[in-house]
Write a protein that holds these residues in place. Sequence first.
Motif, short mmCIF file in Angstrom:
data_model
loop_
_atom_site.label_atom_id
_atom_site.label_comp_id
_atom_site.label_asym_id
_atom_site.label_seq_id
_atom_site.Cartn_x
_atom_site.Cartn_y
_atom_site.Cartn_z
N ILE A 21 0.84 -1.20 0.00
CA ILE A 21 0.00 0.00 0.00
C ILE A 21 0.88 1.25 0.00
O ILE A 21 0.62 2.22 -0.74
N ALA A 22 1.93 1.24 0.80
CA ALA A 22 2.86 2.38 0.83
C ALA A 22 3.47 2.62 -0.54
O ALA A 22 3.60 3.77 -1.00
N ARG A 23 3.85 1.54 -1.23
CA ARG A 23 4.41 1.69 -2.58
C ARG A 23 3.35 2.23 -3.55
O ARG A 23 3.66 3.04 -4.44
N ALA A 24 2.11 1.77 -3.41
CA ALA A 24 1.04 2.25 -4.29
C ALA A 24 0.83 3.75 -4.14
O ALA A 24 0.63 4.48 -5.13
N GLY A 75 -10.51 -11.94 2.26
CA GLY A 75 -9.84 -12.23 3.52
C GLY A 75 -9.20 -11.03 4.16
O GLY A 75 -8.73 -11.10 5.30
N MET A 76 -9.16 -9.89 3.45
CA MET A 76 -8.63 -8.64 4.00
C MET A 76 -9.72 -7.76 4.59
O MET A 76 -9.45 -6.65 5.04
N ALA A 77 -10.96 -8.25 4.59
CA ALA A 77 -12.11 -7.40 4.93
C ALA A 77 -12.00 -6.76 6.30
O ALA A 77 -12.47 -5.64 6.51
N ASP A 78 -11.35 -7.44 7.24
CA ASP A 78 -11.28 -6.90 8.61
C ASP A 78 -10.18 -5.86 8.79
O ASP A 78 -10.03 -5.29 9.87
N LEU A 79 -9.42 -5.59 7.72
CA LEU A 79 -8.28 -4.68 7.84
C LEU A 79 -8.57 -3.27 7.33
O LEU A 79 -7.76 -2.36 7.53
N ALA A 80 -9.69 -3.07 6.67
CA ALA A 80 -9.93 -1.81 5.96
C ALA A 80 -9.87 -0.60 6.87
O ALA A 80 -9.18 0.39 6.56
N HIS A 81 -10.58 -0.62 7.99
CA HIS A 81 -10.63 0.56 8.86
C HIS A 81 -9.25 0.87 9.46
O HIS A 81 -8.84 2.04 9.55
N ARG A 82 -8.55 -0.18 9.86
CA ARG A 82 -7.22 0.00 10.44
C ARG A 82 -6.26 0.64 9.43
O ARG A 82 -5.51 1.57 9.73
N LEU A 83 -6.29 0.14 8.19
CA LEU A 83 -5.39 0.65 7.15
C LEU A 83 -5.79 2.06 6.73
O LEU A 83 -4.92 2.88 6.42
N PRO A 103 -8.84 6.85 1.66
CA PRO A 103 -9.90 5.83 1.67
C PRO A 103 -9.35 4.44 1.35
O PRO A 103 -8.57 4.26 0.41
N VAL A 104 -9.78 3.46 2.13
CA VAL A 104 -9.46 2.05 1.89
C VAL A 104 -10.79 1.30 1.78
O VAL A 104 -11.58 1.29 2.72
N ILE A 105 -11.02 0.70 0.63
CA ILE A 105 -12.32 0.10 0.34
C ILE A 105 -12.24 -1.41 0.43
O ILE A 105 -11.39 -2.05 -0.21
#
Length: 248
Positions: free
Chosen positions: A164-167, A182-190, A197-199
């Motif tokens: 994400i940092a590279r993006a 499987g990443m669904a629980d990480l959105a708010h933290r990221l 915005p992280v969707i």
Amino acid sequence: MQILVVNPNTTSSMTETIAAAARAVAGAWTEVVAVTSSMGPVSIEGYYDEALAVPGLLVEIAAGERAGAQAAIIACFDDTGLDAARAMAGIPVIGICEAALSIAAFIAQRFTVVTTTERSLVPVEGLVQRYGMAGRVRVRAADISVLALEDPASGAVGKLRDEIARAIAEDRAEAIVLGCAGMADLAHRLQAEFQLPVIDGVGAALKQAEALISLGLSTSKRGAYASPLAKPYRGVLKSFSPGIAAAE
């Protein structure tokens, strides 16, 4: 309203993560029914896994519709079996990739999808092209397996953060789309960490399903998504013959 969320792989712990993400954004009037496919791969990573996940997915969608679901969500970022499910079902069916990209397009001009492994790049790029977003979206792989997301000791989340940092630095991404259910629980933290915005496609699909139900809209049965023609299927797929499809 009742919304069915299908995990088309056979890993039930991932279904729990997906269900929690869906319920976190569901309206008070919405019942989320989350199910795990009873047949197929433990994770979907590439075309072969995807193809063999479709029969189990169709079984669950057909069963959910019979049980009263008013919409269904396919919780895999490959939008596994989406066209077949739309042709089969009488209720709207939403794929989380299409849902996430459409939500991202409302809030950012240029955004990056960060998915799991290199073998997922071309399939996801194909979906980006199909959904008309090719001029706005870059797809990256964080070099992590799907199941590694469930292992805190795997380092998967750290690799995801690095990508994400590279993006942000290299793509000048204005938003990030998480390219795996499987990443669904990480959105708010990221989102809090990177301050953009992280969707998560599961949440995006859930809100779109609610909207379709509220508007009284479902999949058109003219043309591409017309119900399958009646004909016999043979061998192990006999039960999927149109008119009998996924009854067991």
